[in-house]
Design a protein around this motif. Structure first.
Motif, PDB file in Angstrom:
ATOM      1  N   ASN A   1      -2.184  -6.344  -6.622  1.00 42.26           N
ATOM      2  CA  ASN A   1      -2.658  -6.246  -5.242  1.00 42.26           C
ATOM      3  C   ASN A   1      -1.839  -5.214  -4.459  1.00 42.26           C
ATOM      4  OD1 ASN A   1      -4.369  -7.008  -3.101  1.00 42.26           O
ATOM      5  ND2 ASN A   1      -2.824  -8.410  -2.303  1.00 42.26           N
ATOM      6  N   VAL A   2      -1.623  -4.077  -5.106  1.00 38.63           N
ATOM      7  CA  VAL A   2      -0.912  -2.971  -4.476  1.00 38.63           C
ATOM      8  C   VAL A   2      -1.834  -1.755  -4.518  1.00 38.63           C
ATOM      9  CG1 VAL A   2       1.136  -1.502  -4.495  1.00 38.63           C
ATOM     10  CG2 VAL A   2       1.308  -3.884  -5.223  1.00 38.63           C
ATOM     11  N   TYR A   3      -2.207  -1.251  -3.359  1.00 37.84           N
ATOM     12  CA  TYR A   3      -3.160  -0.156  -3.275  1.00 37.84           C
ATOM     13  C   TYR A   3      -2.423   1.193  -3.307  1.00 37.84           C
ATOM     14  CZ  TYR A   3      -5.953  -4.051  -1.441  1.00 37.84           C
ATOM     15  OH  TYR A   3      -6.569  -5.262  -1.267  1.00 37.84           O
ATOM     16  N   VAL A   4      -3.109   2.210  -3.808  1.00 37.33           N
ATOM     17  CA  VAL A   4      -2.539   3.557  -3.886  1.00 37.33           C
ATOM     18  C   VAL A   4      -3.589   4.545  -3.395  1.00 37.33           C
ATOM     19  CG1 VAL A   4      -1.562   5.339  -5.372  1.00 37.33           C
ATOM     20  CG2 VAL A   4      -1.096   2.919  -5.855  1.00 37.33           C
ATOM     21  N   THR A   5      -3.219   5.348  -2.410  1.00 39.59           N
ATOM     22  CA  THR A   5      -4.152   6.297  -1.805  1.00 39.59           C
ATOM     23  C   THR A   5      -3.533   7.687  -1.733  1.00 39.59           C
ATOM     24  OG1 THR A   5      -5.119   4.545  -0.423  1.00 39.59           O
ATOM     25  CG2 THR A   5      -5.525   6.822   0.263  1.00 39.59           C
ATOM     26  N   ALA A   6      -4.315   8.690  -2.106  1.00 44.00           N
ATOM     27  CA  ALA A   6      -3.923  10.087  -1.917  1.00 44.00           C
ATOM     28  C   ALA A   6      -4.644  10.643  -0.692  1.00 44.00           C
ATOM     29  CB  ALA A   6      -4.283  10.915  -3.147  1.00 44.00           C
TER      30      ALA A   6
ATOM     31  N   HIS B   1       0.856  -1.184   0.000  1.00 52.37           N
ATOM     32  CA  HIS B   1       0.000   0.000   0.000  1.00 52.37           C
ATOM     33  C   HIS B   1       0.894   1.236   0.000  1.00 52.37           C
ATOM     34  CE1 HIS B   1      -4.049   1.849   1.520  1.00 52.37           C
ATOM     35  NE2 HIS B   1      -3.478   2.571   0.563  1.00 52.37           N
ATOM     36  N   ILE B   2       0.709   2.092  -0.992  1.00 51.42           N
ATOM     37  CA  ILE B   2       1.446   3.350  -1.092  1.00 51.42           C
ATOM     38  C   ILE B   2       0.473   4.478  -0.784  1.00 51.42           C
ATOM     39  CG2 ILE B   2       2.739   4.896  -2.607  1.00 51.42           C
ATOM     40  CD1 ILE B   2       3.454   2.317  -4.246  1.00 51.42           C
TER      41      ILE B   2
END
Length: 264
Positions: free
Chosen positions: A179-184, A138-139
């Motif tokens: 399966n790598v999430y990205v959130t701002a 998760h980034i």
């Protein structure tokens, strides 16, 4: 306790104070393993001691100047080498200086882009292959509501956060099948030492004090959404609502809020 955080190793940049410190606290509280990065190793070690004693957990400390490309590259390689798997990266470190464009100092411009944008991009690029290899990660990139609505005296800071939003959105689209999430995370003003540099006179803080977000609330909210497919975290809600109106009616919005925009 959030079971999805237990034993997950999560890198937090700018971890020695403010939002970063509170993120680290809530990661540890929920059974995660904070991997803390900052320039001030003494502050990091003090925080490490407190959370280790409070939560009986493990944590790691790495000293690094994120504006130094060689240091950042070396530390990221060291972390990947020393840890079998890192599960998350929270790009929290950032700086702001509020000035009119006619008064801005170029060293301030370079500092904001080096820390807010280039270090974030570089660290993400270096860790992304690790996440993709493990098919897990998760980034989280701390942007700003300023990246959606620029105001007087925030031209450079808003530009840097607009860049963070663009980078984050493109990254999410590039890896949306993995399966790598990205959130701002888009925040309004938060009560931290950020304003010691951004607003040394303290006038802006006085004007907006009742609207400022609590750093602990922000940290808790970010940690709550770790390892979930959360596109954006927007705080406070009414400022995010304002940004949507601004996209639809920019001229009218600027006219109505002209005085508020100039409070810096």
């Amino acid at each position: 306790m959030q079971s999805n955080l237990v034993n997950k190793k999560i890198i937090v940049t700018g971890a020695s104070s403010g939002i970063g410190e509170r993120i680290v606290w809530h990661i540890a509280k929920n059974g995660g393993i904070p991997v803390m990065l900052a320039r001030s190793v003494d502050k990091l070690k003090s925080l490490q001691q407190v959370i280790d004693e409070t939560f009986r957990t493990t944590s790691f400390v790495y000293q690094v100047d994120l504006q130094n490309e060689n240091e950042l590259t070396t530390v990221m390689k060291q972390i990947v080498t020393e840890h079998e798997q890192v599960h998350g990266l929270i790009n929290n470190a950032g700086v702001g200086v509020f000035d009119y464009i006619k008064d801005m100092q170029w060293q301030d411009v370079e500092r904001m882009f080096q820390l807010n944008v280039f270090a974030l991009m570089r660290g993400t690029q270096q860790l992304l292959p690790h996440f993709l290899k493990h098919q897990e990660g998760h980034i989280v990139n701390i942007a700003s509501q300023a990246g959606k609505i620029a105001t007087p005296k925030s031209a450079v800071y808003a530009s840097s956060k607009h860049a963070v939003l663009g980078f984050t959105n493109a990254l999410r689209l590039e890896i949306n099948s993995d399966n790598v999430y990205v959130t701002a995370v888009n925040l309004g003003p938060v009560r931290t030492n950020f304003f010691a540099t951004a607003d040394p006179e303290g006038d802006y803080q006085k004007n907006i004090d009742r609207y400022m977000l609590d750093a602990d609330h922000v940290g808790k909210k970010i940690v709550f959404h770790l390892f979930t497919r959360k596109r954006e975290i927007n705080l406070p809600w009414w400022m995010e609502l304002g940004s949507k109106f601004y996209q639809l009616f920019p001229k009218g919005f600027e006219w109505i809020l002209n005085k508020q925009f100039k409070r810096k």
